[in-house]
Scaffold this active site. Structure first.
Site, PDB file in Angstrom:
ATOM      1  CG  ASP A   1      -1.787   1.307   1.482  1.00  0.00           C
ATOM      2  OD1 ASP A   1      -2.370   1.752   0.449  1.00  0.00           O
ATOM      3  OD2 ASP A   1      -1.639   1.904   2.719  1.00  0.00           O
TER       4      ASP A   1
ATOM      5  CG  ASP B   1      -1.695   7.359   0.389  1.00  0.00           C
ATOM      6  OD1 ASP B   1      -0.848   7.998   0.137  1.00  0.00           O
ATOM      7  OD2 ASP B   1      -2.597   7.231  -0.213  1.00  0.00           O
TER       8      ASP B   1
ATOM      9  N   GLY C   1      -7.658   4.053   2.932  1.00  0.00           N
ATOM     10  CA  GLY C   1      -7.711   2.895   1.895  1.00  0.00           C
ATOM     11  C   GLY C   1      -8.833   3.207   1.004  1.00  0.00           C
TER      12      GLY C   1
ATOM     13  NE  ARG D   1      -9.318   8.743  -8.481  1.00  0.00           N
ATOM     14  CZ  ARG D   1     -10.297   9.542  -8.515  1.00  0.00           C
ATOM     15  NH1 ARG D   1     -10.673  10.388  -9.386  1.00  0.00           N
ATOM     16  NH2 ARG D   1     -10.990   9.329  -7.513  1.00  0.00           N
TER      17      ARG D   1
END
Ligand code: BG6
Ligand code: MG
Length: 226
Positions: free
Chosen positions: A7, A9, A44, A117
């Site tokens: 992942d 962030d 998320g 994005r």
């Protein structure tokens, strides 16, 4: 373990904090209270779904037209992009640069499964984009986390079976997605929100190839014995 899927962030860099700051900036301007506990439930989750959740929580969903919601989303992203424009390689979370080097040394495939994005831009600013063998495009997916689609897509792009993948997350929705994908789940953070993970570390500096590999081996032995 043939691949590790990250992942972004809150795992690779602390942009989870930037998402929090950007949401707070936008949401408080329209008079909706926003704090870290609300933010925790958005980790998320896509930009659109996050706004929907914020508005539903405060009973304000019907107050805004679609055009107004689009404006809020645009403003949130503009604020967020100002924050990430200042990122440099110094902003990698502790231990992540070392872990990426170790994985490359071990010829382990490296993938990214981020709902953001803005992920390619963040990876470019951190100067690690070339370390990734696959980056999932979240706009091409039908379902966001906690659905497993993003992790399963990463596995397909990497050419590795989900059972041979480990994935690292800091969000409850992310851990649920990894487990539904049939992968080894590594949670970074507090035990209460990471309780479904197969391995929990408090901080990214606790991650290393050796730690992942050792825990992976015991996890596989347990699965085979079951
Ligand atoms: C996730 C973050 O990685 O990406 C969420 O945890 C964020 O907080 C989501 O809303 C979408 O990010 P972006 O950059 O496309 O708005
Ligand atoms: Mg995250």
């Amino acid at each position: 373990m043939k691949a590790v899927i990250f992942d972004l962030d809150g795992v690779i860099t602390d942009t989870a904090e930037y998402h929090f700051l950007a949401w707070r900036h936008i949401v408080e301007q329209i008079g909706i209270p926003f704090d870290r506990s609300v933010n925790e439930s958005l980790k998320g989750i896509s930009r659109e779904k996050s706004l929907e959740n914020i508005l539903i929580r405060s009973g304000a969903e019907a107050k805004y037209t679609n055009a107004e919601k689009q404006d809020l989303l645009h403003e949130k992203n503009k604020y967020y992009q100002t924050l990430i424009s200042k990122l440099t390689p110094e902003d990698l979370l502790p231990g992540i640069g070392r872990l990426l080097c170790e994985l490359k040394g071990e010829k382990i495939k490296i993938g990214l499964a981020s709902s953001s994005r803005n992920a390619p831009e963040v990876l470019k600013r951190l100067e690690i984009i070339n370390d990734f063998h696959a980056i999932v495009d979240p706009t091409a997916l039908a379902n966001g986390k906690p659905d497993p689609e993003i992790f399963l897509t990463a596995a397909v792009l990497l050419g590795v079976s989900p059972a041979d993948c480990a994935a690292i997350e800091d969000a409850e929705a992310g851990i649920a997605a990894i487990k539904s994908a049939g992968m080894f789940a590594v949670g970074v953070g507090h035990e209460q929100s990471m309780h479904d993970a197969d391995l929990i570390v408090r901080q990214t500096c606790d991650l290393s190839f050796d730690v992942l590999n050792e825990e992976w081996k015991s996890y596989r032995i347990n699965i085979v014995q079951k």
